[in-house]
Design an enzyme around this catalytic site. Structure first.
Site, PDB file in Angstrom:
ATOM      1  N   LYS A 120    -122.280 -67.454 -12.173  1.00 37.80           N
ATOM      2  CA  LYS A 120    -121.140 -66.585 -11.853  1.00 37.80           C
ATOM      3  C   LYS A 120    -120.084 -66.598 -12.968  1.00 37.80           C
ATOM      4  CE  LYS A 120    -121.698 -66.178  -6.906  1.00 37.80           C
ATOM      5  NZ  LYS A 120    -122.865 -67.069  -6.659  1.00 37.80           N
TER       6      LYS A 120
HETATM    7  C1  LIG Z   1    -124.102 -66.604  -6.083  1.00 39.16           C
HETATM    8  C2  LIG Z   1    -125.306 -67.412  -6.396  1.00 39.16           C
HETATM    9  C3  LIG Z   1    -126.630 -66.906  -6.260  1.00 39.16           C
HETATM   10  C4  LIG Z   1    -126.920 -65.550  -5.681  1.00 39.16           C
HETATM   11  O1  LIG Z   1    -126.593 -64.513  -6.559  1.00 39.16           O
HETATM   12  P1  LIG Z   1    -126.430 -63.023  -5.999  1.00 39.16           P
HETATM   13  O2  LIG Z   1    -125.933 -62.232  -7.147  1.00 39.16           O
HETATM   14  O3  LIG Z   1    -125.431 -63.103  -4.869  1.00 39.16           O
HETATM   15  O4  LIG Z   1    -127.769 -62.587  -5.518  1.00 39.16           O
HETATM   16  C5  LIG Z   1    -127.696 -67.711  -6.648  1.00 39.16           C
HETATM   17  N1  LIG Z   1    -127.487 -68.951  -7.120  1.00 39.16           N
HETATM   18  C6  LIG Z   1    -126.253 -69.476  -7.256  1.00 39.16           C
HETATM   19  C7  LIG Z   1    -126.110 -70.880  -7.769  1.00 39.16           C
HETATM   20  C8  LIG Z   1    -125.121 -68.731  -6.913  1.00 39.16           C
HETATM   21  O5  LIG Z   1    -123.904 -69.279  -7.049  1.00 39.16           O
END
Ligand SMILES: *Cc1c(COP(=O)(O)O)cnc(C)c1O
Length: 463
Positions: A120
């Protein structure tokens, strides 16, 4: 000249009582600062810019920031100058992006070296800087974020030091781990935290109420959650960059993206539509299996309440970005999970494969991948890797270039890793000092009037 890209709402053609479809289009900067369309739809670009294959291929051996410029320019050239964009990208991507070889022609793309060791960071950092640059009103923007842990710190760290933007993070006092709390409370500068005497839902409700409260309209409140297109655009870049580093000639690659709200996978879908040779997009989920079931049966049924799995950031029973996938394939699904029109299922199945991976399989995969290849994955990355293996077994596809995405650093899951492998993974350099950081949150009750009083007394007013 670059053609100006406009953004429409996925609900523009909807006929539903109580919702007036948003028929206008907006610029990227408007979509960025608005977050969501007024009809509860999500913003989408009117066309996807196409990049010549040789431009993708030319990124081989080039730094990550070159890929970010190529993709960024294609979407943003008409709204932001080359030099501003270059500065935003240089500030956003100042950490490594390792690609780890596993076996055959399969690799793991590690998106876990940013300031909060989660993928993220990639989107939040670029979005924060774009917001800072595109907020030309001269007034302070106040970002409000409700978090159950990880998103809040990624967003908070991303906005730290961005001028013209202040961030207020709300988290449930008794629902975050000690390490998460330290991570949130110690960000500092223009980022403050409120520890709420309540649950995550209370935090979300407080934020929602504040957004719709006319008494707070002079505070220029805005959100930074994952439905903002500004969080999708940066997630195209790493697919482009990884492909360029690994592909022989113009060979297409299979990507596996562990999925929750589908924003990460959407980045790969858009990369393909920009011309990147993507053979298949694999979207493995945990036990929240609404999407793999839909691809199989053509019937969409959200999982409610969502199931609590080991890969906790993917505990999503109705992914918010599914609305964008449906839109790209000619269908419409609303915020509640109601399907207004079906997407082209055949075309979707051609491009996308999805499978649900149980917690038990996830644990086995962590163990097996470590014992067989000495490669360390955490629960989210394990769902991605197992999804790739299932795809390879079903299709007998063992010769394609395959890239599985690791979305968090294994050291963020010390208990699971120790239990399964008997080792304690080291924190990435960006988080080495986490246990020594200090900072205080401001305690607030879950009562809206208390929260509102705090905002009125402490936020910078736009007037
Ligand atoms: C948010 C997140 C995901 C999922 O990603 P999306 O874009 O919501 O599908 C997967 N792994 C981690 C560690 C995350 O923080």
């Amino acid at each position: 000249m670059h053609k100006t890209l406009r953004y429409y709402s996925t609900n523009r053609n909807l006929h539903q009582p109580g919702i007036a479809p948003f028929k206008k289009t907006v610029s990227f900067s408007e979509a960025l600062l608005m977050g969501q369309a007024p009809d509860e739809g999500l913003f989408m670009p009117e066309f996807i810019p196409v990049i010549p294959l040789e431009d993708f291929a030319a990124l081989k051996g080039r730094p990550y920031t070159d890929a970010a410029m190529l993709v960024g320019r294609a979407f943003l050239a008409s709204e932001i100058g080359e030099e501003s964009l270059r500065k935003i990208i240089a500030d956003s991507y100042n950490y490594p992006v390792p690609i780890e070889y596993v076996d055959g022609r399969s690799y793991i793309l590690r998106l876990d070296q940013g300031p909060t060791a989660s993928f993220k960071d990639f989107a939040a950092r670029m979005m924060a800087r774009l917001m800072g640059t595109m907020n030309t009103s001269g007034k302070t923007l106040n970002v409000l974020v409700a978090t159950s842990g990880d998103t809040g710190s990624a967003v908070g760290e991303a906005f730290k030091g961005v001028t013209g933007i202040d961030v207020t993070i709300l988290y449930p006092r008794n629902e975050v781990s000690g390490r998460q709390k330290r991570q949130l409370d110690s960000i500092g500068e223009n980022v403050r935290t409120l520890s709420i005497e309540g649950k995550f839902d209370d935090c979300q409700n407080l934020v929602k109420q504040a957004f719709s409260d006319p008494d707070l309209s002079n505070f220029n409140l805005t959100s930074a959650n994952s439905i903002n297109f500004g969080r999708i655009l940066p997630q195209i870049i790493y697919y482009v960059w990884a492909w360029a580093q690994l592909a022989r000639d113009a060979e297409p690659a299979v990507f596996s993206v562990p999925s929750g709200n589908f924003g990460n996978a959407l980045g790969c879908e858009l990369a393909r539509r920009m011309g990147l040779p993507v053979k298949k997009l694999i979207m493995p989920t945990n036990e929240n299996d609404e999407f793999p079931n839909f691809l199989k049966s053509g019937i969409y049924k959200k999982v409610s309440p969502s199931r609590a799995c080991l890969s906790s950031a993917m505990n999503v029973g109705h992914p918010s970005n599914l609305a964008r996938f449906f839109d790209l394939y000619g269908g419409n699904v609303d915020r509640t999970g109601f399907v207004n029109s079906d997407p082209d299922l055949e075309q979707m199945r051609n491009n996308i494969f999805s499978v649900s991976i149980s917690d038990q399989e996830t644990k086995k995969t962590i163990k097996r991948v470590y014992e067989k290849y000495r490669v360390l994955v955490e629960p989210h990355g394990a769902v991605g890797w197992k999804g790739l293996e299932v795809y390879q077994a079903i299709n007998g596809d063992n010769n394609s270039l395959c890239i599985s995405v690791e979305t968090a650093h294994p050291a963020k899951f010390p208990d699971e890793i120790r239990e399964l492998l008997g080792i304690s993974p080291e924190l990435p350099p960006s988080m080495k000092d986490i246990d020594k950081r200090t900072g205080e949150a401001i305690p607030i009750s879950a009562n809206y009037e208390d929260f509102k009083g705090y905002l009125r007394n402490n936020l910078k007013s736009a007037l």
